[in-house]
Write a protein that holds these residues in place. Structure first.
Motif, PDB file in Angstrom:
ATOM      1  N   LEU A  45      -2.518  -9.186 -40.234  1.00 53.56           N
ATOM      2  CA  LEU A  45      -1.337  -9.954 -39.831  1.00 53.56           C
ATOM      3  C   LEU A  45      -0.078  -9.432 -40.514  1.00 53.56           C
ATOM      4  N   ILE A  46       1.002  -9.424 -39.758  1.00 53.35           N
ATOM      5  CA  ILE A  46       2.318  -9.116 -40.348  1.00 53.35           C
ATOM      6  C   ILE A  46       2.864 -10.421 -40.912  1.00 53.35           C
ATOM      7  N   LEU A  47       3.298 -10.369 -42.161  1.00 52.06           N
ATOM      8  CA  LEU A  47       3.884 -11.558 -42.796  1.00 52.06           C
ATOM      9  C   LEU A  47       5.383 -11.340 -42.962  1.00 52.06           C
ATOM     10  N   PRO A  48       6.139 -12.420 -43.124  1.00 52.92           N
ATOM     11  CA  PRO A  48       7.606 -12.260 -43.211  1.00 52.92           C
ATOM     12  C   PRO A  48       8.018 -11.282 -44.311  1.00 52.92           C
ATOM     13  N   TYR A  49       7.218 -11.233 -45.395  1.00 57.14           N
ATOM     14  CA  TYR A  49       7.636 -10.333 -46.486  1.00 57.14           C
ATOM     15  C   TYR A  49       7.470  -8.856 -46.118  1.00 57.14           C
ATOM     16  N   HIS A  50       6.647  -8.553 -45.112  1.00 55.32           N
ATOM     17  CA  HIS A  50       6.531  -7.151 -44.672  1.00 55.32           C
ATOM     18  C   HIS A  50       7.870  -6.658 -44.116  1.00 55.32           C
ATOM     19  N   ARG A  51       8.527  -7.536 -43.386  1.00 60.56           N
ATOM     20  CA  ARG A  51       9.844  -7.139 -42.845  1.00 60.56           C
ATOM     21  C   ARG A  51      10.850  -6.986 -43.978  1.00 60.56           C
ATOM     22  N   GLY A  52      10.762  -7.883 -44.973  1.00 60.37           N
ATOM     23  CA  GLY A  52      11.671  -7.796 -46.135  1.00 60.37           C
ATOM     24  C   GLY A  52      11.486  -6.466 -46.856  1.00 60.37           C
ATOM     25  N   ILE A  53      10.224  -6.085 -47.071  1.00 63.59           N
ATOM     26  CA  ILE A  53       9.943  -4.815 -47.769  1.00 63.59           C
ATOM     27  C   ILE A  53      10.468  -3.634 -46.943  1.00 63.59           C
ATOM     28  N   GLU A  54      10.253  -3.702 -45.634  1.00 67.83           N
ATOM     29  CA  GLU A  54      10.669  -2.585 -44.773  1.00 67.83           C
ATOM     30  C   GLU A  54      12.187  -2.406 -44.789  1.00 67.83           C
ATOM     31  N   LEU A  55      12.906  -3.516 -44.731  1.00 69.07           N
ATOM     32  CA  LEU A  55      14.373  -3.416 -44.748  1.00 69.07           C
ATOM     33  C   LEU A  55      14.836  -2.803 -46.070  1.00 69.07           C
ATOM     34  N   GLY A  56      14.213  -3.260 -47.172  1.00 69.06           N
ATOM     35  CA  GLY A  56      14.566  -2.719 -48.491  1.00 69.06           C
ATOM     36  C   GLY A  56      14.238  -1.242 -48.586  1.00 69.06           C
ATOM     37  N   SER A  57      13.081  -0.866 -48.082  1.00 71.61           N
ATOM     38  CA  SER A  57      12.629   0.525 -48.189  1.00 71.61           C
ATOM     39  C   SER A  57      13.506   1.458 -47.338  1.00 71.61           C
TER      40      SER A  57
ATOM     41  N   GLY B 248       4.984  -0.846 -40.888  1.00 71.02           N
ATOM     42  CA  GLY B 248       4.573   0.058 -41.968  1.00 71.02           C
ATOM     43  C   GLY B 248       4.019  -0.700 -43.173  1.00 71.02           C
ATOM     44  N   PRO B 249       4.784  -1.666 -43.736  1.00 73.69           N
ATOM     45  CA  PRO B 249       4.272  -2.392 -44.901  1.00 73.69           C
ATOM     46  C   PRO B 249       2.976  -3.147 -44.617  1.00 73.69           C
TER      47      PRO B 249
ATOM     48  N   PHE C 236       8.362  11.048 -40.001  1.00 71.90           N
ATOM     49  CA  PHE C 236       9.074  10.296 -38.955  1.00 71.90           C
ATOM     50  C   PHE C 236       8.074   9.851 -37.891  1.00 71.90           C
ATOM     51  N   VAL C 237       7.196   8.980 -38.300  1.00 69.25           N
ATOM     52  CA  VAL C 237       6.074   8.540 -37.463  1.00 69.25           C
ATOM     53  C   VAL C 237       5.894   7.040 -37.649  1.00 69.25           C
ATOM     54  N   THR C 238       5.010   6.451 -36.875  1.00 66.80           N
ATOM     55  CA  THR C 238       4.630   5.069 -37.128  1.00 66.80           C
ATOM     56  C   THR C 238       3.434   5.094 -38.079  1.00 66.80           C
ATOM     57  N   SER C 239       2.869   3.934 -38.400  1.00 68.59           N
ATOM     58  CA  SER C 239       1.865   3.913 -39.470  1.00 68.59           C
ATOM     59  C   SER C 239       0.437   3.794 -38.957  1.00 68.59           C
ATOM     60  N   SER C 240       0.234   4.062 -37.665  1.00 70.30           N
ATOM     61  CA  SER C 240      -1.122   3.932 -37.114  1.00 70.30           C
ATOM     62  C   SER C 240      -1.515   5.205 -36.377  1.00 70.30           C
ATOM     63  N   ASN C 241      -2.781   5.264 -35.963  1.00 73.89           N
ATOM     64  CA  ASN C 241      -3.267   6.408 -35.182  1.00 73.89           C
ATOM     65  C   ASN C 241      -3.127   6.116 -33.689  1.00 73.89           C
ATOM     66  N   ALA C 242      -2.023   6.636 -33.143  1.00 75.75           N
ATOM     67  CA  ALA C 242      -1.745   6.415 -31.721  1.00 75.75           C
ATOM     68  C   ALA C 242      -2.551   7.367 -30.839  1.00 75.75           C
ATOM     69  N   THR C 243      -3.201   8.350 -31.455  1.00 76.82           N
ATOM     70  CA  THR C 243      -3.986   9.330 -30.699  1.00 76.82           C
ATOM     71  C   THR C 243      -5.367   8.758 -30.345  1.00 76.82           C
ATOM     72  N   ALA C 244      -6.119   9.533 -29.569  1.00 75.66           N
ATOM     73  CA  ALA C 244      -7.416   9.044 -29.067  1.00 75.66           C
ATOM     74  C   ALA C 244      -8.364   8.681 -30.205  1.00 75.66           C
ATOM     75  N   GLY C 245      -8.234   9.388 -31.349  1.00 76.81           N
ATOM     76  CA  GLY C 245      -9.091   9.086 -32.492  1.00 76.81           C
ATOM     77  C   GLY C 245      -8.956   7.646 -32.955  1.00 76.81           C
ATOM     78  N   GLY C 246      -7.799   7.048 -32.732  1.00 72.71           N
ATOM     79  CA  GLY C 246      -7.560   5.664 -33.166  1.00 72.71           C
ATOM     80  C   GLY C 246      -8.397   4.644 -32.400  1.00 72.71           C
ATOM     81  N   ILE C 247      -8.895   5.032 -31.245  1.00 73.48           N
ATOM     82  CA  ILE C 247      -9.634   4.071 -30.408  1.00 73.48           C
ATOM     83  C   ILE C 247     -10.896   3.593 -31.119  1.00 73.48           C
ATOM     84  N   CYS C 248     -11.611   4.537 -31.733  1.00 70.30           N
ATOM     85  CA  CYS C 248     -12.915   4.183 -32.317  1.00 70.30           C
ATOM     86  C   CYS C 248     -12.757   3.226 -33.486  1.00 70.30           C
ATOM     87  N   ASN C 249     -11.873   3.573 -34.437  1.00 68.07           N
ATOM     88  CA  ASN C 249     -11.753   2.639 -35.568  1.00 68.07           C
ATOM     89  C   ASN C 249     -10.892   1.427 -35.226  1.00 68.07           C
TER      90      ASN C 249
END
Ligand code: IMP
Length: 434
Positions: free
Chosen positions: A105-117, A134-135, A237-250
């Motif tokens: 789950l994304i929590l409100p503090y994840h957005r706070g950390i991201e803005l700070g970072s 990302g956070p 300069f990417v997102t934090s997940s596996n958007a490629t086909a390999g991401g499907i399995c996990n």
């Protein structure tokens, strides 16, 4: 029954929403495996536009099951806003949407950390969507994440939120000079979200296995694109997940042998939103034409997308890292009326020709595109739904792209509407559609 994956081959925004919506007709279940509400999948049906961020685009077809897998990160506030919007538009959600108990789950503090970072990075910022993606994945990898299942038990939730905020609030205060979060407020609101999530939460991996055993077919829906993948993209300069086909399995708890074919969407030109290199980016009149005709403004953030010519190096890389069986080329109609089209066939970097995507992102930044010119077409092709009815130059453009990327183009989309799509003859697509 074939199980097919559909993902992005460029930097996202390739038009996956429309294609998933079209393909869904041929499948029983649509399952998302990564990303979160950073995604924005636009579907236009009879002039009515729907933008989906978390719920798989398959929800717009009645009687199809939609799954949000464990690899997706869920902001429950955004999820329920979307669910409520869909329900008030008459879309049935109950009994059609399942969410993995293991999803984070994304929590409100994840957005706070991201803005700070992002602020701290200054000119080196990633240009994120500021959704806390990302956070949230950082917490997952740090083993301090909070999952759907934790949210169903207030004691577990409270213990984890308090433990996390004991660290996070200090970080926000001292490192980022940003406001701290009140644990009680979060515990209260996430307990309420938990009560709603309970109706959707399940073991989605088990559900998929049982459904596949019973002969149901699955469409695996990717978000973002190959070059935004945390491992294979233009890091950092990417997102934090596996958007490629390999991401499907996990991201869904299925084995690779469950995937019968991998398809990817490629735009007939290139766009990118956020920071990071894009070798075939152009400026000036032609860029404005692509941006305006293609309505190249982010579906999630509204940010204008950078535009450029089709980059065969980018998509050829996607063919390789995803093991693609076919490409679906979208927004071809946006190129109507352009005299001469350019395709980037390689790069020149520091005086040397380079044909593959370098791992050194700073070299991609210095890459000068090597272009091949091909004739454009003057006719309007919007909504053309037969391959033979496309102008010869359009067909040549598609065929040349197919040659350069080393993968068949199986389908072509010729407009925003659901019906504006055609199959390219003698390509394998039909075999995978039940
Ligand atoms: P994040 O996913 O919000 O962390 O952002 C990381 C990078 O991915 C930024 O450059 C975003 O603009 C980009 N990004 C994330 N989601 C999408 C998407 O759905 N389409 C296009 N770009 C995206």
């Amino acid at each position: 029954m074939a199980n097919v994956a559909l993902l992005g081959s460029q930097w996202g925004d390739e038009g996956k929403g429309k294609v998933v919506d079209w393909l869904t007709e041929h499948f029983d279940i649509v399952a998302r495996y990564q990303g979160g509400n950073n995604a924005g999948h636009t579907v236009i049906i009879d002039g009515h536009k729907s933008v989906l961020h978390l719920v798989p685009s398959g929800i717009l077809r009645p009687n199809k099951m939609c799954l949000i897998g464990n690899g997706v990160v869920i902001d429950p506030a955004a999820l329920f806003e979307e669910v409520d919007g869909l329900q008030s538009a008459g879309v049935q959600i109950e009994d059609r949407l399942l969410i993995s108990k293991r999803a984070h789950l994304i929590l409100p503090y994840h957005r706070g950390i991201e803005l700070g970072s992002e602020e701290r990075r200054g000119s080196d910022k990633i240009g994120t969507t500021s959704r806390g993606i990302g956070p949230c994945y950082e917490d997952k990898a740090a083993r301090s994440g909070i999952r759907v299942v934790d949210c169903l038990d207030t004691d577990v939730l409270a213990r984890k939120v308090r433990a996390n905020l004991a660290v996070v609030n200090k970080m926000l205060e001292y490192l980022y000079e940003r406001p701290a979060f009140d644990p009680d407020e979060i515990i209260e609101s996430y307990t309420a979200f938990g009560n709603r999530l309970r109706h959707f939460a399940t073991d989605t991996s088990l559900y998929l296995h049982q459904s596949m055993a019973a002969g149901k077919s699955v469409l695996f829906e990717g978000a973002q694109g190959t070059h935004l993948d945390i491992d294979h993209g233009t890091y950092p300069f990417v997102t934090s997940s596996n958007a490629t086909a390999g991401g499907i399995c996990n991201g869904l708890g299925v084995g690779p042998t469950c995937i019968d074919a991998v398809l990817a969407v490629a735009k007939a030109y290139t766009t990118r939103v956020g920071e990071g290199p894009m070798p075939s980016q152009i400026e000036g009149e032609m860029a404005e034409l692509l941006q305006n005709t293609g309505k190249e403004f982010g579906a999630t953030t509204g940010r204008p997308r950078r535009c450029g010519w089709f980059d065969a190096v980018v998509v050829r890389y996607a063919v390789r890292v995803n093991g693609l069986d076919a490409i679906i080329l979208t927004k071809l109609d946006v190129l109507d009326g352009i005299d001469t089209l350019r395709i980037c066939v390689g790069y020149e970097i520091d005086g040397k020709r380079v044909d593959e995507m370098p791992a050194e992102t700073w070299m991609v930044e210095r890459a000068e595109p090597i272009y091949e010119e091909v004739p454009g077409w003057s006719q309007q092709i919007e909504n053309v739904d037969q391959w033979e009815e496309l102008p010869a130059e359009t067909r040549q453009y598609v065929e040349r792209i197919s040659e350069l990327i080393g993968c068949p183009v199986g389908m072509v989309s010729t407009g925003a509407e659901r019906r504006a799509i055609l199959q390219v003859p003698a390509t394998p697509i039909e075999g995978w559609l039940s």
